[in-house]
Design an enzyme around this catalytic site. Structure first.
Site, PDB file in Angstrom:
ATOM      1  N   GLU A  53       0.820  -1.216   0.000  1.00  0.00           N
ATOM      2  CA  GLU A  53       0.000   0.000   0.000  1.00  0.00           C
ATOM      3  C   GLU A  53       0.855   1.268   0.000  1.00  0.00           C
ATOM      4  O   GLU A  53       0.569   2.210  -0.724  1.00  0.00           O
ATOM      5  CB  GLU A  53      -0.942   0.023   1.209  1.00  0.00           C
ATOM      6  CG  GLU A  53      -2.123  -0.917   1.107  1.00  0.00           C
ATOM      7  CD  GLU A  53      -3.196  -0.456   0.134  1.00  0.00           C
ATOM      8  OE1 GLU A  53      -3.044   0.587  -0.528  1.00  0.00           O
ATOM      9  OE2 GLU A  53      -4.216  -1.156   0.025  1.00  0.00           O
ATOM     10  N   ASP A  71      -6.591   8.000  -0.210  1.00  0.00           N
ATOM     11  CA  ASP A  71      -6.055   7.012   0.719  1.00  0.00           C
ATOM     12  C   ASP A  71      -4.895   7.661   1.465  1.00  0.00           C
ATOM     13  O   ASP A  71      -4.064   8.334   0.856  1.00  0.00           O
ATOM     14  CB  ASP A  71      -5.561   5.778  -0.030  1.00  0.00           C
ATOM     15  CG  ASP A  71      -6.658   5.094  -0.818  1.00  0.00           C
ATOM     16  OD1 ASP A  71      -7.820   5.142  -0.383  1.00  0.00           O
ATOM     17  OD2 ASP A  71      -6.349   4.508  -1.872  1.00  0.00           O
TER      18      ASP A  71
END
Length: 148
Positions: A53, A71
């Protein structure tokens, strides 16, 4: 005077940089914060997730044009559902925090919010990177030689 100004600018640039965790340092931090086996999610799963990520970068952000969300942080927690950034339309803020809290070098808030995410019915499957890179794989390398 010029030296003082240069030193000041150097210090300012250092404080503005993100903390990028080393793999084992991150695994140990997670273990200290009760993430080992939390809701059935192993330390190796968490480390794999963060590797894919954010590459363990506390200040990572990624804008999602489709739903106009972002995000945030080491776990790439989404502003549509989990935090408030003041910009995302129809945000839920299920973690009850400002998204900027997810960008701190101290990842306590990010860990608490990640715990909230996995308590949701989707669990760790809420993270696309986990499904793509970690699910149903041997993850032992993510915690190998970390002493956890």
């Amino acid at each position: 005077m010029k030296t003082l100004l240069t030193l000041g600018l150097l210090l300012l640039s250092v404080t503005a940089q993100a903390k990028v965790y080393e793999r084992c340092e991150f695994a140990r931090t997670l273990k200290r914060n009760g993430m080992a086996g939390y809701y059935g999610v192993s330390l190796a799963d968490w480390v794999c997730l963060a590797q894919h990520e954010s590459n363990y970068n506390t200040r990572a952000t990624n804008y999602n044009r489709g739903d106009q969300s972002t995000d945030y942080g080491i776990f790439q927690i989404n502003s549509r559902y989990w935090c408030n950034d003041g910009k995302t339309p129809r945000a839920v803020n299920a973690c009850g925090i400002n998204c900027s809290a997810l960008l701190q070098d101290d990842i306590t808030a990010a860990i608490q919010c990640a715990k909230r995410v996995v308590r949701d019915p989707q669990g760790i499957r809420a993270w696309v990177a986990w499904r793509a890179h970690c699910q149903n794989r041997d993850l032992s390398q993510y915690i190998r030689n970390c002493g956890v």
